[in-house]
Design a protein around this motif. Structure first.
Motif, PDB file in Angstrom:
ATOM      1  N   PRO A 188      11.700 124.791  73.483  1.00 48.05           N
ATOM      2  CA  PRO A 188      11.533 126.203  72.934  1.00 48.05           C
ATOM      3  C   PRO A 188      12.359 126.335  71.847  1.00 48.05           C
ATOM      4  O   PRO A 188      11.861 127.041  70.745  1.00 48.05           O
ATOM      5  N   ALA A 189      13.505 125.633  71.304  1.00 49.02           N
ATOM      6  CA  ALA A 189      14.036 125.958  70.055  1.00 49.02           C
ATOM      7  C   ALA A 189      13.245 125.615  68.783  1.00 49.02           C
ATOM      8  O   ALA A 189      13.304 125.891  67.958  1.00 49.02           O
ATOM      9  N   LEU A 190      12.504 124.179  69.034  1.00 47.83           N
ATOM     10  CA  LEU A 190      11.929 123.626  68.191  1.00 47.83           C
ATOM     11  C   LEU A 190      10.536 124.476  67.792  1.00 47.83           C
ATOM     12  O   LEU A 190      10.115 124.719  66.530  1.00 47.83           O
ATOM     13  N   LEU A 191      10.261 124.814  69.163  1.00 47.83           N
ATOM     14  CA  LEU A 191       8.936 125.712  68.781  1.00 47.83           C
ATOM     15  C   LEU A 191       9.218 127.065  67.805  1.00 47.83           C
ATOM     16  O   LEU A 191       8.550 127.676  67.141  1.00 47.83           O
ATOM     17  N   GLY A 192      10.116 127.654  68.369  1.00 47.90           N
ATOM     18  CA  GLY A 192      11.113 128.947  67.672  1.00 47.90           C
ATOM     19  C   GLY A 192      11.068 128.648  66.374  1.00 47.90           C
ATOM     20  O   GLY A 192      10.744 129.339  65.451  1.00 47.90           O
ATOM     21  N   ARG A 193      11.599 127.624  65.884  1.00 46.52           N
ATOM     22  CA  ARG A 193      11.863 127.127  64.462  1.00 46.52           C
ATOM     23  C   ARG A 193      10.531 127.167  63.779  1.00 46.52           C
ATOM     24  O   ARG A 193      10.247 127.784  62.664  1.00 46.52           O
ATOM     25  N   TYR A 194       9.468 126.459  64.483  1.00 45.63           N
ATOM     26  CA  TYR A 194       8.176 126.470  63.637  1.00 45.63           C
ATOM     27  C   TYR A 194       7.537 127.953  63.622  1.00 45.63           C
ATOM     28  O   TYR A 194       7.063 128.601  62.664  1.00 45.63           O
ATOM     29  N   ALA A 195       7.537 128.683  64.779  1.00 43.44           N
ATOM     30  CA  ALA A 195       7.171 130.292  64.758  1.00 43.44           C
ATOM     31  C   ALA A 195       7.826 131.096  63.808  1.00 43.44           C
ATOM     32  O   ALA A 195       6.990 131.794  62.973  1.00 43.44           O
ATOM     33  N   SER A 196       9.086 130.723  63.673  1.00 38.70           N
ATOM     34  CA  SER A 196       9.897 131.744  62.600  1.00 38.70           C
ATOM     35  C   SER A 196       9.258 131.673  61.276  1.00 38.70           C
ATOM     36  O   SER A 196       9.121 132.637  60.714  1.00 38.70           O
ATOM     37  N   VAL A 197       9.084 130.226  60.612  1.00 36.95           N
ATOM     38  CA  VAL A 197       8.980 130.313  59.318  1.00 36.95           C
ATOM     39  C   VAL A 197       7.524 130.504  59.069  1.00 36.95           C
ATOM     40  O   VAL A 197       6.956 130.819  57.902  1.00 36.95           O
ATOM     41  N   MET A 198       6.793 130.457  60.232  1.00 39.06           N
ATOM     42  CA  MET A 198       5.098 131.097  59.800  1.00 39.06           C
ATOM     43  C   MET A 198       5.073 132.694  60.179  1.00 39.06           C
ATOM     44  O   MET A 198       4.094 132.999  59.918  1.00 39.06           O
ATOM     45  N   GLY A 199       6.141 133.213  60.586  1.00 43.13           N
ATOM     46  CA  GLY A 199       6.058 134.610  61.031  1.00 43.13           C
ATOM     47  C   GLY A 199       5.360 135.102  61.906  1.00 43.13           C
ATOM     48  O   GLY A 199       4.580 135.945  62.037  1.00 43.13           O
ATOM     49  N   ILE A 200       5.098 134.101  63.086  1.00 46.05           N
ATOM     50  CA  ILE A 200       4.411 134.589  64.393  1.00 46.05           C
ATOM     51  C   ILE A 200       5.294 134.148  65.528  1.00 46.05           C
ATOM     52  O   ILE A 200       6.406 133.657  65.578  1.00 46.05           O
ATOM     53  N   SER A 201       4.730 134.552  66.805  1.00 42.49           N
ATOM     54  CA  SER A 201       5.559 134.498  68.078  1.00 42.49           C
ATOM     55  C   SER A 201       5.218 132.930  68.511  1.00 42.49           C
ATOM     56  O   SER A 201       4.336 132.251  68.224  1.00 42.49           O
ATOM     57  N   VAL A 202       6.211 132.664  69.461  1.00 48.35           N
ATOM     58  CA  VAL A 202       5.888 131.191  70.003  1.00 48.35           C
ATOM     59  C   VAL A 202       4.676 131.286  70.921  1.00 48.35           C
ATOM     60  O   VAL A 202       4.023 130.335  70.884  1.00 48.35           O
ATOM     61  N   GLU A 203       4.477 132.326  71.555  1.00 47.80           N
ATOM     62  CA  GLU A 203       3.311 132.424  72.283  1.00 47.80           C
ATOM     63  C   GLU A 203       2.062 132.195  71.451  1.00 47.80           C
ATOM     64  O   GLU A 203       0.954 131.665  71.801  1.00 47.80           O
ATOM     65  N   GLN A 204       1.672 132.973  70.289  1.00 48.60           N
ATOM     66  CA  GLN A 204       1.043 132.755  69.151  1.00 48.60           C
ATOM     67  C   GLN A 204       0.702 131.341  68.704  1.00 48.60           C
ATOM     68  O   GLN A 204      -0.381 130.780  68.624  1.00 48.60           O
ATOM     69  N   LEU A 205       1.896 130.707  68.526  1.00 52.53           N
ATOM     70  CA  LEU A 205       2.086 129.449  68.173  1.00 52.53           C
ATOM     71  C   LEU A 205       1.284 128.280  69.140  1.00 52.53           C
ATOM     72  O   LEU A 205       0.542 127.307  68.554  1.00 52.53           O
ATOM     73  N   LYS A 206       1.227 128.781  70.324  1.00 51.89           N
ATOM     74  CA  LYS A 206       0.472 127.717  71.145  1.00 51.89           C
ATOM     75  C   LYS A 206      -0.953 128.085  71.648  1.00 51.89           C
ATOM     76  O   LYS A 206      -1.505 127.155  72.185  1.00 51.89           O
TER      77      LYS A 206
END
Lengths: 131, 331
Positions: free
Chosen positions: A110-128
């Motif tokens: 979850p930490a790594l997913l959060g890192r990606y989501a945050s720089v893209m300005g989206i939520s982890v849910e959206q990222l998946k």
């Protein structure tokens, strides 16, 4: 450029906004004139945006075919490439490319997913999800 | 609520600085802020890639104007960056509560009021904050490239101020301490003019100034040999986008500088600078012809001939060289 030559052709990429340019008035003095946009700008901006959209759509198709992860899709959708994503997340480029593999991506913390989501300005849910 | 006068500008950094100085009682136009800080330039930076394409810049790097105005105007700017975004936001609130007008470096990508198609990852967009909306808590911003003031939610602004990557703003805030004073124009303007001619003519790096334009011409000519029309179109599209796109990156810098020369001619009572201004307007128009031709090639309205674009650029380089030599003599 004379005041009357200031392009007023409209430019959809400006979203209705008018920009200020300097042009020569009747008296020879340069002053700010508002421009509704120049077709040239629209062409080059659309070219860049269309290319990014094409990459995103291409990635989306590959996500559906199970060939890449949703990370690649969202990277393009966020108008990034691998070097930029690497710069913003502080992750190695090869690691990011590895995360494009669906099986590897599914196991990310979850930490790594959060890192990606945050720089893209989206939520982890959206990222998946590829939508 | 503090009185703040918004006015639209052609470029973000010169716009922010002229608005800030005006707010502090020194009426300075955007072209004066641009010219006095010697911000006009050209740089072709093939090593710095954006989506695989090189960076082309038509002015000096970000913060050059903010820093460059300190000396001629006897101004002290304070710069603050933050490691922690929350601390950065707290400090912004403090300064606003004190009635300060605060400049900020932001990423265009995270500013929600920007038109969708212009939201690229450009990290050095300058805006001014002058207050907060009492009801919503949103920040009231003066973004110089917009016609009116805009508002921005706190969360989005924090993201924009703490975007990562090249030119990361790190929450940069800047404001003036002490009052700016009207300078001795006869001293500061010639100095600023000479500095610009040095940048354009004498920089030893072959990618800066007039030589940089020639180097870019070579790069464009080389596209033909690669025989990849799609890639060639992306390359020239990028060059034009940086030249013409909304106030963040490019934007008619030759015209802004020409306007500065007109003001300088009046302040120094030197009509020769008016002639040079006209000359530079013509050069700006040539840049526009180059952009027009490139766009037509991208859209297949005329055949893709990189050599023709390269020839146009060399012609511009020739004219700019003559222009800056004349400017040097006139300064």
């Amino acid at each position: 450029m004379l005041e009357r030559d200031v392009p007023q052709e409209g430019n959809v990429t400006l979203g209705g906004h008018r920009k200020a340019v300097y042009a020569r008035g009747e008296d020879g003095k340069l002053q700010i004139v508002q421009s509704a946009g120049w077709e040239v700008e629209e062409i080059v901006t659309r070219q860049a945006v269309d290319d990014l959209n094409r990459l995103a759509e291409d990635a989306r198709q590959r996500v559906l075919a199970g060939q890449t992860s949703t990370l690649e899709y969202h990277m393009h959708k966020a108008r990034m490439d691998v070097p930029l994503l690497s710069q913003t997340t502080g992750l190695w480029q090869w690691r990011i490319r590895r995360h494009f593999r669906p099986a590897v991506f599914a196991g990310l913390s979850p930490a790594l997913l959060g890192r990606y989501a945050s720089v893209m300005g989206i939520s982890v849910e959206q990222l998946k999800k590829a939508e | 609520m503090m009185e703040f006068q918004h006015s639209q500008a052609s470029h973000c950094e010169s716009g922010v600085m002229s608005a800030m100085l005006r707010h502090h009682g020194l009426p300075i136009s955007e072209p004066m802020a641009f010219g006095l800080s010697s911000a006009l330039s050209f740089a072709y930076l093939p090593i710095i890639k954006i989506n695989g394409l090189p960076l082309v810049s038509y002015r000096m790097p970000p913060k050059f104007i903010i820093k460059g105005l300190q000396k001629p105007l006897g101004l002290t700017m304070r710069f603050e960056t933050f490691r922690d975004p929350v601390a950065g936001t707290r400090r912004l609130d403090e300064l606003l509560a004190d009635g300060e007008v605060v400049g900020m470096q932001t990423s265009v990508f995270f500013l929600p009021y920007m038109p969708e198609d212009l939201r690229f990852h450009f990290n050095a967009h300058n805006v001014l904050a002058y207050g907060r909306d009492a009801a919503s808590g949103d920040y009231q911003l003066s973004d110089p490239v917009f016609e009116t003031t805009v508002s921005c939610a706190g969360e989005a602004l924090q993201k924009a101020r703490f975007a990562k990557g090249a030119l990361a703003p790190k929450g940069l805030l800047y404001y003036t301490t002490g009052k700016p004073s009207t300078p001795d124009w006869t001293k500061v303007i010639p100095k600023a003019l000479k500095k610009t001619t040095r940048i354009m003519l004498d920089t030893p790096l072959p990618i800066i100034g007039v030589r940089g334009i020639r180097r870019l011409a070579n790069a464009i000519e080389g596209l033909a040999a690669k025989n990849d029309p799609a890639q060639a179109k992306m390359f020239i599209g990028q060059v034009v986008r940086m030249q013409e796109e909304i106030g963040t990156g490019g934007g008619g810098f030759r015209f802004i500088y020409a306007s500065f020369l007109q003001e300088a001619a009046e302040l120094l009572a030197r009509p020769r600078l008016n002639e040079l201004s006209e000359n530079l307007v013509d050069i700006g128009d040539e840049w526009r012809e180059f952009a027009l031709s490139a766009a037509r090639m991208i859209r297949d309205r005329e055949p893709l001939v990189p050599a023709a674009l390269a020839a146009k650029l060399r012609q511009i380089a020739e004219r700019e060289k003559a222009f800056f030599l004349d400017l040097r003599r006139a300064a």
